[in-house]
Design a protein around this motif. Structure first.
Motif, PDB file in Angstrom:
ATOM      1  N   ALA A 281      12.381  -3.252  -5.206  1.00 41.14           N
ATOM      2  CA  ALA A 281      11.291  -4.164  -5.531  1.00 41.14           C
ATOM      3  C   ALA A 281      10.065  -3.867  -4.677  1.00 41.14           C
ATOM      4  CB  ALA A 281      11.732  -5.603  -5.326  1.00 41.14           C
ATOM      5  N   GLY A 282       8.931  -3.739  -5.350  1.00 40.69           N
ATOM      6  CA  GLY A 282       7.672  -3.463  -4.677  1.00 40.69           C
ATOM      7  C   GLY A 282       7.304  -2.004  -4.621  1.00 40.69           C
ATOM      8  N   LYS A 283       8.246  -1.123  -4.936  1.00 39.55           N
ATOM      9  CA  LYS A 283       7.971   0.310  -4.895  1.00 39.55           C
ATOM     10  C   LYS A 283       7.286   0.765  -6.184  1.00 39.55           C
ATOM     11  CE  LYS A 283       9.827   0.534  -0.883  1.00 39.55           C
ATOM     12  NZ  LYS A 283      11.091   1.224  -0.577  1.00 39.55           N
ATOM     13  N   SER A 284       6.631   1.907  -6.118  1.00 41.16           N
ATOM     14  CA  SER A 284       5.857   2.435  -7.239  1.00 41.16           C
ATOM     15  C   SER A 284       6.725   3.291  -8.156  1.00 41.16           C
ATOM     16  CB  SER A 284       4.693   3.268  -6.709  1.00 41.16           C
ATOM     17  OG  SER A 284       4.183   4.137  -7.698  1.00 41.16           O
ATOM     18  N   PHE A 285       6.625   3.049  -9.460  1.00 41.86           N
ATOM     19  CA  PHE A 285       7.359   3.883 -10.411  1.00 41.86           C
ATOM     20  C   PHE A 285       6.823   5.305 -10.393  1.00 41.86           C
ATOM     21  CE2 PHE A 285       8.894   5.607 -14.363  1.00 41.86           C
ATOM     22  CZ  PHE A 285      10.114   4.978 -14.571  1.00 41.86           C
ATOM     23  N   ALA A 286       5.508   5.465 -10.219  1.00 44.83           N
ATOM     24  CA  ALA A 286       4.937   6.814 -10.120  1.00 44.83           C
ATOM     25  C   ALA A 286       5.512   7.543  -8.914  1.00 44.83           C
ATOM     26  CB  ALA A 286       3.421   6.734 -10.043  1.00 44.83           C
TER      27      ALA A 286
END
Length: 459
Positions: A281-286
């Motif tokens: 949670a909070g991390k970037s999918f890119a």
């Protein structure tokens, strides 16, 4: 979200690949369908408390046994580990929101008459199973009585992740999860250009829908100063993934631009692997795609991961392989059908869509955002381009009626789909919205007892 085992394991290599995934939803108008989803709060008849997941306190009402009963009605249980969390019944699925709100995700249907039959059959089934559990269900936008800490939590892996993360990004995210219910209709598009037209019209009119279907004026037994408190809750849930994104009104917006926005600006919640959820949670999918998320070291981002991630964008109109109208509170059965009828009438007939665009000519993102901010409190009195939202109700409903008339789809008695707009026509002529009706009851015959809403609102 994809059910375990359903995910597409194709490795992701480009934004264009994700855009193509979304574009696969395009279909010819003759294949357009209507998918309606609606939620409702459970309550135990003995004390009006929300039923827990498993039996407790010697009370018969519980969600676990409800699911077993619904599965016995020609259905198959959906499991999260060893826990039943839903029921599959043909093309329909019944699922649980975080506090046990029961949701029907309906089949893609051709007509609103079929939608009515589906809703009535589901309600009959729920009532039948609830009889032995001394439990009822009421579709309301926000729980009118219970405090947040009194709401139960369902044993779904993704909800545990969201429960931890929500307080980090907004003060009302846990209320969104546990104390709100909505109704939405899912509609198709023929092309990228058709998607863009429908998306923008529906975003501009979503505040009007929020006002028309407002049904959450109580919090913990008292008036809360809002007509749609559910809509207010979304303003302080997680601004990065909700509301009306400006990108949707920018020149050049389409599937690729949306895919880029989702992976760059909407933080992740989780990745599903080997029967469990990895909390990112909070991390970037890119960053996940680029191999820069430590918790996912060695994992390759897949098309299934992208499909899951798209479901965690909570915009007022959500783009998937179809469009989801998400601005309405759950409410009476006729109002839930009216919500589907409104959008089908506006978006599924070319002349009606063009008329809606003409009515909205000159309106843009700033207008939509301003109305969205005011509508939870003010409802149809919300300012709109020199007037109020009430000023455009008659025209919008009339356009929807024209669209449904043009579809010409009749039931066995010869009624076309316009019959489902009757509640909105009444509001256009001065009848109260659901929220206004409940407030009148509270200050009148209920004598300040908001608990009486359950008896009147129960399905």
């Amino acid at each position: 979200m994809s059910n375990p085992g359903d995910a597409d394991h194709t490795p992701l290599t480009s934004v264009r690949q994700m855009a193509a995934y979304l574009a696969d939803g395009c279909k010819p108008p003759g294949e357009f369908r209507i998918g309606t989803e609606h939620e409702k709060f459970g309550f135990r008849h003995a004390d009006l408390a929300p039923p827990p997941y498993r039996p407790a306190d010697g009370q018969p009402g519980n969600i676990h046994d409800l699911l077993l009963g619904l599965a016995a009605c020609d259905g198959t249980l959906i499991l999260d580990g060893d826990n039943p969390i839903g029921v599959k019944q043909g093309a329909d699925s019944i699922s649980l929101e975080p506090a046990g709100q029961l949701e029907l995700s309906g089949a893609p249907l051709r007509t609103l008459h079929e939608t009515q039959q589906e809703l009535e059959a589901h309600f009959d089934q729920v009532r039948s199973v609830c009889r032995d559990l001394d439990t009822g269900f009421a579709p309301l936008g926000f729980h009118p009585l219970a405090k947040r800490e009194a709401m139960p939590w369902m044993p779904k892996g993704r909800y545990a992740i969201m429960k931890r993360y929500m307080p980090l990004v907004g003060s009302l995210g846990l209320d969104m999860m546990t104390r709100t219910c909505t109704v939405q209709v899912n509609l198709d598009f023929a092309s990228e250009a058709d998607m863009r037209r429908k998306l923008r019209v529906s975003l501009l009119l979503q505040p009007l829908a929020t006002a028309l279907f407002a049904n959450s004026p109580f919090t913990e037994g008292r008036p809360n100063g809002f007509l749609s408190y559910r809509a207010h809750v979304w303003t302080d849930t997680d601004v990065q993934r909700s509301g009306i994104p400006k990108v949707m009104f920018e020149d050049g917006f389409g599937f690729e631009r949306y895919a880029s926005w989702v992976i760059e600006h909407v933080p992740m919640y989780f990745v599903y692997r080997d029967g469990g959820y990895i909390d990112v949670a909070g991390k970037s999918f890119a960053a996940f795609m680029a191999g820069r998320v430590p918790e996912l070291a060695g994992e390759t981002a897949t098309l299934g991961d992208f499909a899951d991630h798209v479901t965690t964008a909570f915009t007022d109109v959500r783009l998937k392989r179809f469009l989801e109208m998400r601005g309405a509170d759950a409410g009476r059965a006729d109002m839930m059908l009216a919500q589907s009828a409104l959008w089908v009438g506006l978006l599924y007939d070319d002349a009606a869509l063009a008329a809606a665009e003409s009515l909205l000519r000159g309106a843009g993102w700033e207008d939509a955002v301003a109305a969205r901010a005011a509508v939870p409190r003010q409802g149809l009195a919300t300012p709109w381009r020199g007037g109020t939202l009430r000023d455009i109700v008659r025209d919008v409903v009339a356009i929807a009626q024209d669209g449904l008339r043009a579809r010409g789809l009749q039931d066995a008695a010869g009624n076309d789909e316009r019959i489902f707009l009757a509640p909105l026509q009444a509001i256009a002529e001065g009848a109260p919205t659901q929220a206004e009706h409940w407030l009148a009851q509270y200050h009148g015959p209920w004598r300040g007892d908001a608990s009486r809403i359950f008896a009147e609102a129960a399905i």
